[in-house]
Scaffold this active site. Structure first.
Site, PDB file in Angstrom:
ATOM      1  N   TYR A  70     -12.449  -2.346  -4.006  1.00 13.82           N
ATOM      2  CA  TYR A  70     -13.017  -2.474  -2.658  1.00 13.82           C
ATOM      3  C   TYR A  70     -14.544  -2.420  -2.653  1.00 13.82           C
ATOM      4  CZ  TYR A  70      -8.488  -2.241  -0.200  1.00 13.82           C
ATOM      5  OH  TYR A  70      -7.234  -2.506   0.298  1.00 13.82           O
TER       6      TYR A  70
ATOM      7  N   HIS B  73      -2.210  -5.384   1.518  1.00 11.93           N
ATOM      8  CA  HIS B  73      -3.492  -6.066   1.328  1.00 11.93           C
ATOM      9  C   HIS B  73      -3.180  -7.497   0.899  1.00 11.93           C
ATOM     10  CE1 HIS B  73      -7.311  -7.356  -0.400  1.00 11.93           C
ATOM     11  NE2 HIS B  73      -6.579  -7.823  -1.404  1.00 11.93           N
TER      12      HIS B  73
ATOM     13  N   GLU C 224      -9.543 -10.729  -7.644  1.00 14.29           N
ATOM     14  CA  GLU C 224      -8.575  -9.642  -7.524  1.00 14.29           C
ATOM     15  C   GLU C 224      -7.431  -9.785  -8.534  1.00 14.29           C
ATOM     16  OE1 GLU C 224      -9.591  -9.025  -2.782  1.00 14.29           O
ATOM     17  OE2 GLU C 224      -7.612  -9.750  -3.348  1.00 14.29           O
TER      18      GLU C 224
ATOM     19  N   LYS D 298       0.820  -1.224   0.000  1.00 10.70           N
ATOM     20  CA  LYS D 298       0.000   0.000   0.000  1.00 10.70           C
ATOM     21  C   LYS D 298       0.855   1.278   0.000  1.00 10.70           C
ATOM     22  CE  LYS D 298      -4.051  -2.132   2.247  1.00 10.70           C
ATOM     23  NZ  LYS D 298      -5.106  -1.943   3.282  1.00 10.70           N
TER      24      LYS D 298
ATOM     25  N   ASN E 180      -2.052   0.464   6.642  1.00 14.20           N
ATOM     26  CA  ASN E 180      -1.613  -0.814   7.223  1.00 14.20           C
ATOM     27  C   ASN E 180      -0.760  -1.662   6.268  1.00 14.20           C
ATOM     28  OD1 ASN E 180      -3.674  -1.687   5.603  1.00 14.20           O
ATOM     29  ND2 ASN E 180      -4.865  -2.686   7.217  1.00 14.20           N
TER      30      ASN E 180
HETATM   31  P1  RTP Z   1      -7.140  -5.876   3.231  1.00 13.17           P
HETATM   32  O1  RTP Z   1      -8.457  -6.154   2.570  1.00 13.17           O
HETATM   33  O2  RTP Z   1      -6.582  -4.495   2.929  1.00 13.17           O
HETATM   34  O3  RTP Z   1      -6.142  -6.960   2.995  1.00 13.17           O
HETATM   35  O4  RTP Z   1      -7.329  -5.876   4.807  1.00 13.17           O
HETATM   36  P2  RTP Z   1      -8.225  -6.838   5.671  1.00 13.17           P
HETATM   37  O5  RTP Z   1      -8.793  -7.947   4.845  1.00 13.17           O
HETATM   38  O6  RTP Z   1      -7.364  -7.197   6.842  1.00 13.17           O
HETATM   39  O7  RTP Z   1      -9.362  -5.847   6.130  1.00 13.17           O
HETATM   40  P3  RTP Z   1     -10.798  -5.559   5.453  1.00 13.17           P
HETATM   41  O8  RTP Z   1     -11.818  -5.828   6.492  1.00 13.17           O
HETATM   42  O9  RTP Z   1     -10.925  -6.242   4.132  1.00 13.17           O
HETATM   43  O10 RTP Z   1     -10.740  -3.993   5.226  1.00 13.17           O
HETATM   44  C1  RTP Z   1     -10.065  -3.449   4.119  1.00 13.17           C
HETATM   45  C2  RTP Z   1      -9.210  -2.289   4.563  1.00 13.17           C
HETATM   46  O11 RTP Z   1     -10.056  -1.243   5.034  1.00 13.17           O
HETATM   47  C3  RTP Z   1      -9.440  -0.575   6.126  1.00 13.17           C
HETATM   48  N1  RTP Z   1     -10.284  -0.656   7.301  1.00 13.17           N
HETATM   49  N2  RTP Z   1     -10.511   0.356   8.054  1.00 13.17           N
HETATM   50  N3  RTP Z   1     -11.422   2.066  10.109  1.00 13.17           N
HETATM   51  C4  RTP Z   1     -11.801   0.793  10.093  1.00 13.17           C
HETATM   52  O12 RTP Z   1     -12.525   0.316  10.952  1.00 13.17           O
HETATM   53  C5  RTP Z   1     -11.301  -0.054   9.025  1.00 13.17           C
HETATM   54  N4  RTP Z   1     -11.593  -1.322   8.874  1.00 13.17           N
HETATM   55  C6  RTP Z   1     -10.937  -1.701   7.756  1.00 13.17           C
HETATM   56  C7  RTP Z   1      -8.115  -1.261   6.403  1.00 13.17           C
HETATM   57  O13 RTP Z   1      -7.070  -0.506   5.791  1.00 13.17           O
HETATM   58  C8  RTP Z   1      -8.276  -2.606   5.736  1.00 13.17           C
HETATM   59  O14 RTP Z   1      -7.030  -3.130   5.347  1.00 13.17           O
HETATM   60 MG    MG Z   2      -9.875  -7.618   3.054  1.00  8.95          MG
END
Ligand code: RTP
Ligand code: MG
Length: 135
Positions: free
Chosen positions: A51, A117, A128, A11, A114
């Site tokens: 997304y 991804h 994806e 990222k 973070n």
């Molecule tokens: P990613 O998709 O980026 O690999 O991350 P992830 O599966 O661990 O998390 P996901 O639930 O898919 O959320 C995608 C990205 O959105 C941001 N996020 N912000 N502020 C919040 O509560 C929140 N929750 C998620 C994070 O950058 C996350 O990686």
């Molecule tokens: Mg995710």
């Protein structure tokens, strides 16, 4: 077990911090091979489409703004159990909750910025990879 492919993004925060090589090295030293790799500055449309599953979430606007704030590295990783292995190497979404030795613990600063991804299932990996690299 058969080889599996997963999709990964380094990222904008990690690219800006100059740790592309360090993150790629985590993949390589843990049995994941980088089989596609490209630097790309995502457009609003790229990020919104990527997304789309989070469209209704309160953080969607911030997420899209962050993901378009600077260049990213999009890549395809290949290895045994690649999807789960990559998620394990990444660590929890919130770097404060990520286990020691994970990419997010070591290189990320917040839940928004973070560092990486990674696809969370075979269906997402397929979608994806096709989204950025075609079939
Ligand atoms: P990613 O998709 O980026 O690999 O991350 P992830 O599966 O661990 O998390 P996901 O639930 O898919 O959320 C995608 C990205 O959105 C941001 N996020 N912000 N502020 C919040 O509560 C929140 N929750 C998620 C994070 O950058 C996350 O990686
Ligand atoms: Mg995710």
């Amino acid at each position: 077990m058969a080889l599996e492919r997963t999709f990964s993004i380094i990222k904008p925060d990690a690219v800006a911090k100059n740790v592309i090589g360090k993150i790629a090295s985590r993949f390589e030293s843990n049995g994941l091979k980088i089989v596609e790799m490209q630097m790309k500055h995502l457009t609003q449309e790229d990020a919104e489409g990527f997304y789309a599953e989070h469209k209704e979430r309160p953080f969607f606007g911030d997420l899209v703004a962050f993901m378009t704030s600077g260049p990213v590295i999009v890549q395809v990783l290949e290895g045994e159990n690649a999807i789960a292995l990559n998620r394990e190497l990444m660590g929890a979404t919130n770097p404060q909750e990520a286990a020691e030795g994970t990419i997010r613990r070591d290189f990320a600063q917040s839940i928004d910025a973070n560092a990486v991804h990674g696809s969370d299932s075979p269906a997402s990996a397929e979608r994806e990879i096709a989204y950025f690299f075609g079939k």
